[in-house]
Design a protein around this motif. Structure first.
Motif, PDB file in Angstrom:
ATOM      1  N   PHE A  12       0.830  -1.201   0.000  1.00 28.65           N
ATOM      2  CA  PHE A  12       0.000   0.000   0.000  1.00 28.65           C
ATOM      3  C   PHE A  12       0.868   1.256   0.000  1.00 28.65           C
ATOM      4  O   PHE A  12       2.019   1.239   0.450  1.00 28.65           O
ATOM      5  CB  PHE A  12      -0.920   0.016   1.229  1.00 28.65           C
ATOM      6  CG  PHE A  12      -2.091  -0.913   1.121  1.00 28.65           C
ATOM      7  CD1 PHE A  12      -3.343  -0.440   0.800  1.00 28.65           C
ATOM      8  CD2 PHE A  12      -1.933  -2.281   1.344  1.00 28.65           C
ATOM      9  CE1 PHE A  12      -4.428  -1.293   0.703  1.00 28.65           C
ATOM     10  CE2 PHE A  12      -3.006  -3.150   1.247  1.00 28.65           C
ATOM     11  CZ  PHE A  12      -4.256  -2.652   0.921  1.00 28.65           C
TER      12      PHE A  12
ATOM     13  N   TYR B  22       0.560   5.897   0.042  1.00 27.84           N
ATOM     14  CA  TYR B  22      -0.298   7.066   0.242  1.00 27.84           C
ATOM     15  C   TYR B  22       0.239   8.266  -0.533  1.00 27.84           C
ATOM     16  O   TYR B  22       1.423   8.337  -0.865  1.00 27.84           O
ATOM     17  CB  TYR B  22      -0.406   7.421   1.731  1.00 27.84           C
ATOM     18  CG  TYR B  22       0.882   7.914   2.366  1.00 27.84           C
ATOM     19  CD1 TYR B  22       1.258   9.257   2.294  1.00 27.84           C
ATOM     20  CD2 TYR B  22       1.720   7.032   3.058  1.00 27.84           C
ATOM     21  CE1 TYR B  22       2.434   9.706   2.892  1.00 27.84           C
ATOM     22  CE2 TYR B  22       2.890   7.462   3.653  1.00 27.84           C
ATOM     23  CZ  TYR B  22       3.242   8.809   3.569  1.00 27.84           C
ATOM     24  OH  TYR B  22       4.403   9.247   4.150  1.00 27.84           O
TER      25      TYR B  22
ATOM     26  N   ARG C 279      -6.222  11.673 -10.954  1.00 28.85           N
ATOM     27  CA  ARG C 279      -5.310  10.534 -10.866  1.00 28.85           C
ATOM     28  C   ARG C 279      -3.885  10.909 -11.244  1.00 28.85           C
ATOM     29  O   ARG C 279      -2.929  10.285 -10.800  1.00 28.85           O
ATOM     30  CB  ARG C 279      -5.810   9.402 -11.776  1.00 28.85           C
ATOM     31  CG  ARG C 279      -7.088   8.749 -11.269  1.00 28.85           C
ATOM     32  CD  ARG C 279      -7.620   7.707 -12.227  1.00 28.85           C
ATOM     33  NE  ARG C 279      -8.887   7.142 -11.762  1.00 28.85           N
ATOM     34  CZ  ARG C 279      -9.677   6.391 -12.491  1.00 28.85           C
ATOM     35  NH1 ARG C 279      -9.329   6.093 -13.749  1.00 28.85           N
ATOM     36  NH2 ARG C 279     -10.816   5.920 -12.004  1.00 28.85           N
TER      37      ARG C 279
ATOM     38  N   SER D 137     -13.279   6.281  -2.649  1.00 28.31           N
ATOM     39  CA  SER D 137     -13.620   6.946  -3.898  1.00 28.31           C
ATOM     40  C   SER D 137     -14.822   6.249  -4.515  1.00 28.31           C
ATOM     41  O   SER D 137     -15.128   5.099  -4.186  1.00 28.31           O
ATOM     42  CB  SER D 137     -12.436   6.895  -4.867  1.00 28.31           C
ATOM     43  OG  SER D 137     -12.074   5.543  -5.138  1.00 28.31           O
TER      44      SER D 137
ATOM     45  N   ARG E 276     -11.380   2.335  -5.535  1.00 26.77           N
ATOM     46  CA  ARG E 276      -9.948   2.059  -5.656  1.00 26.77           C
ATOM     47  C   ARG E 276      -9.091   2.812  -4.646  1.00 26.77           C
ATOM     48  O   ARG E 276      -7.955   2.404  -4.367  1.00 26.77           O
ATOM     49  CB  ARG E 276      -9.471   2.425  -7.073  1.00 26.77           C
ATOM     50  CG  ARG E 276     -10.098   1.587  -8.172  1.00 26.77           C
ATOM     51  CD  ARG E 276      -9.578   2.027  -9.531  1.00 26.77           C
ATOM     52  NE  ARG E 276     -10.173   1.248 -10.610  1.00 26.77           N
ATOM     53  CZ  ARG E 276      -9.914   1.451 -11.891  1.00 26.77           C
ATOM     54  NH1 ARG E 276      -9.054   2.407 -12.255  1.00 26.77           N
ATOM     55  NH2 ARG E 276     -10.502   0.700 -12.815  1.00 26.77           N
ATOM     56  N   THR E 277      -9.612   3.904  -4.118  1.00 27.71           N
ATOM     57  CA  THR E 277      -8.825   4.767  -3.245  1.00 27.71           C
ATOM     58  C   THR E 277      -9.574   5.009  -1.940  1.00 27.71           C
ATOM     59  O   THR E 277     -10.774   5.295  -1.953  1.00 27.71           O
ATOM     60  CB  THR E 277      -8.544   6.126  -3.915  1.00 27.71           C
ATOM     61  OG1 THR E 277      -7.893   5.898  -5.171  1.00 27.71           O
ATOM     62  CG2 THR E 277      -7.656   6.995  -3.040  1.00 27.71           C
TER      63      THR E 277
ATOM     64  N   TYR F  96      -9.748   7.511   1.155  1.00 27.28           N
ATOM     65  CA  TYR F  96      -9.342   8.830   1.623  1.00 27.28           C
ATOM     66  C   TYR F  96      -9.535   8.909   3.130  1.00 27.28           C
ATOM     67  O   TYR F  96     -10.493   8.378   3.685  1.00 27.28           O
ATOM     68  CB  TYR F  96     -10.174   9.926   0.948  1.00 27.28           C
ATOM     69  CG  TYR F  96      -9.999   9.982  -0.546  1.00 27.28           C
ATOM     70  CD1 TYR F  96      -8.938  10.671  -1.120  1.00 27.28           C
ATOM     71  CD2 TYR F  96     -10.895   9.327  -1.391  1.00 27.28           C
ATOM     72  CE1 TYR F  96      -8.773  10.715  -2.489  1.00 27.28           C
ATOM     73  CE2 TYR F  96     -10.739   9.364  -2.761  1.00 27.28           C
ATOM     74  CZ  TYR F  96      -9.674  10.057  -3.311  1.00 27.28           C
ATOM     75  OH  TYR F  96      -9.517  10.084  -4.678  1.00 27.28           O
TER      76      TYR F  96
ATOM     77  N   THR G 278      -3.858   3.910  -1.608  1.00 24.38           N
ATOM     78  CA  THR G 278      -4.131   2.896  -2.634  1.00 24.38           C
ATOM     79  C   THR G 278      -3.331   1.636  -2.323  1.00 24.38           C
ATOM     80  O   THR G 278      -2.338   1.667  -1.596  1.00 24.38           O
ATOM     81  CB  THR G 278      -3.765   3.404  -4.034  1.00 24.38           C
ATOM     82  OG1 THR G 278      -2.406   3.871  -4.020  1.00 24.38           O
ATOM     83  CG2 THR G 278      -4.675   4.545  -4.459  1.00 24.38           C
TER      84      THR G 278
ATOM     85  N   TRP H 287      -6.466  -3.744  -2.537  1.00 26.37           N
ATOM     86  CA  TRP H 287      -7.726  -3.992  -1.833  1.00 26.37           C
ATOM     87  C   TRP H 287      -8.331  -5.315  -2.301  1.00 26.37           C
ATOM     88  O   TRP H 287      -8.253  -5.659  -3.478  1.00 26.37           O
ATOM     89  CB  TRP H 287      -8.714  -2.858  -2.105  1.00 26.37           C
ATOM     90  CG  TRP H 287      -8.243  -1.490  -1.739  1.00 26.37           C
ATOM     91  CD1 TRP H 287      -7.922  -0.480  -2.594  1.00 26.37           C
ATOM     92  CD2 TRP H 287      -8.052  -0.961  -0.423  1.00 26.37           C
ATOM     93  NE1 TRP H 287      -7.530   0.643  -1.901  1.00 26.37           N
ATOM     94  CE2 TRP H 287      -7.599   0.374  -0.561  1.00 26.37           C
ATOM     95  CE3 TRP H 287      -8.217  -1.488   0.853  1.00 26.37           C
ATOM     96  CZ2 TRP H 287      -7.325   1.182   0.528  1.00 26.37           C
ATOM     97  CZ3 TRP H 287      -7.930  -0.679   1.956  1.00 26.37           C
ATOM     98  CH2 TRP H 287      -7.487   0.647   1.796  1.00 26.37           C
TER      99      TRP H 287
END
Length: 471
Positions: A61, A63, A139, A441, A445-446, A448, A461, A464
């Motif tokens: 992962f 950030y 993105r 999101s 996919r993201t 926050y 990200t 997942w």
């Protein structure tokens, strides 16, 4: 129509067994099965320390920092405001994600280092430091920010609406003339992330009451709104607002409501034996199910007495620090952050699920009292919450000691997702600020989330995947 005790007693056995039943969880993978063999662990593995000392995540992962108080700037040139809190996401232009971000700022505006700027036409009370910003994240890495609303107080959580707006909540009861304010506060305001003109000349939705609002969600089928209150002395309440006959939700429709439109009600719970439950901390077992009736609020604007104080102790069910809410799975997830000495029983966090069809409240996650808040891996003080597209919940920790984002499966098992490494204290007395604004999101996919102090928003990200649901 109220849910009768007889009806609830008849339903209760089936409700307690319906769906996934949670499990007491004080640390990741806290429970073993009956044979002593540990179930397959949920989550993504241990957290890997961040060499930059900001945010530790599982292997694989990463950030990206989107905004940082006093560092990044709005389109107008001012610095990003402080105290990031409740957040929602929306589909933006050209594949971007729009985020509406609360800023939980209070007190004398002149004493706040980074207040929400008083943007022309978007100010409710020029003396107040709080409000919301809108963040547009692409993105490719480009980020833009602007003011959604300003001149409000202590914008804590809130809720996303089915029609694509954000309801921001003031966690205060401060009145005009107090703390320098020029208007009464303690309201809900609507913010449109798409149409800046819709946010002009902001006015509160007074039909939703004036109290220390925390979060709000919308039942898309029944059009009811549910609201939490983060207050004490006495503890706060869980509310439901029922719209007036013929009212249809939609963009800018809440603005049309009269101050006394619809009915504001507070929850009153009872157990399967029909006995009144005075406080949610009474539930000490996962799977506890309460029936829910609703008691009407007499003076929702709290002109002389705070809303929660208008009820006697036998009329409503209270909860210590009723915090985040999220709509999902056909109902409302509701957080009680903790209950200690001032409560009938002690815990370090509950997550409840209100089923509007059955009119029941079921305890899904229970965090036992954390004996050592400095120990990494023990979670306490859940706050903001979201339903994960990969199963279960993602919860922002606002407790003692080390702070995390953590997941909870449908069966109540917990696992770490992120750890705050930003020490805002000292080496001798480290202090780690709460997480807030946890939300995925639109495409899932993201993830926050923000660290409230010093005010940093992250886009997380990684790999997942659907979470197992061991019992």
């Amino acid at each position: 129509m109220p849910l009768s005790r007889r009806e609830f007693t008849r339903q209760s056995a089936g409700v307690a067994l319906a769906g996934a039943v949670g499990a007491l969880a004080t640390a990741p993978g806290a429970l073993a099965d009956e044979d002593g063999e540990r179930d397959r662990e949920p989550g993504y593995g241990p957290l890997v320390p961040d060499p930059d000392g900001i945010l530790s995540l599982p292997a694989g992962f990463s950030y990206r920092i989107l905004t940082r108080t006093g560092v990044t700037r709005l389109e107008s040139g001012e610095f990003t405001p402080g105290k990031h809190d409740g957040t929602a996401t929306f589909e933006g232009p050209r594949g971007a994600t729009l985020l509406v971000v609360n800023h939980e700022l209070k007190g004398d505006r002149s004493q706040v280092a980074y207040p929400v700027p008083l943007a022309d036409g978007l100010v409710y009370d020029p003396a107040a430091p709080g409000g919301c910003t809108v963040v547009e994240s692409h993105r490719g890495g480009e980020v833009a920010q602007w003011v959604g609303i300003s001149g409000t107080v202590q914008n804590c959580a809130g809720g996303r609406t089915p029609w694509g707006t954000w309801l921001t909540c003031e966690e205060t009861e401060v009145r005009a003339g107090q703390s320098g304010m020029t208007k009464d506060h303690g309201y809900v305001f609507e913010v449109d992330p798409y149409d800046r003109r819709a946010n002009r000349a902001p006015e509160p939705v007074k039909a939703l009451g004036r109290f220390a609002h925390e979060a709000v969600v919308v039942d898309p089928k029944r059009a009811h709104l549910y609201l939490t209150e983060d207050a004490s002395g006495p503890n706060g309440l869980l509310y439901r607002w029922v719209p007036p006959h013929g009212f249809t939700h939609g963009r800018e429709q809440l603005r049309t409501l009269a101050d006394d439109a619809g009915v504001l009600q507070a929850a009153k719970c009872f157990d399967s034996g029909g006995r009144f439950v005075d406080d949610l901390s009474r539930a000490t077992k996962i799977g506890t199910v309460y029936g829910v009736d609703w008691a009407e609020v007499a003076d929702r604007d709290a002109r002389t007495v705070s809303v929660r104080k208008q009820f006697t102790d036998g009329e409503v069910t209270r909860g210590r620090k009723l915090e985040g809410m999220w709509w999902g799975d056909g109902g409302v997830y509701v957080v009680s952050s903790y209950a200690r000495e001032e409560s009938p029983a002690q815990h370090d966090g509950q997550v409840w699920f209100y089923d509007p069809r059955r009119r029941t409240l079921t305890l899904k996650v229970l965090l036992g009292v954390n004996p050592d808040a400095s120990r990494d891996g023990a979670f306490d003080g859940p706050d903001n919450i979201t339903v994960s597209p990969y199963g279960g919940l993602i919860i922002a920790e606002d407790g003692e000691g080390v702070q995390h984002l953590f997941g909870a499966t449908d069966s109540g098992r917990t696992y770490p997702i992120a750890r705050n490494e930003l020490n805002v204290g000292s080496e001798e007395e480290p202090d780690y600020s709460e997480f807030a604004g946890v939300v995925f999101s639109p495409d899932g996919r993201t993830l926050y989330a923000s660290i409230q102090s010093p005010g940093v928003m992250f886009a997380i990200t990684g790999p997942w995947r659907r979470q197992p649901n061991p019992h």
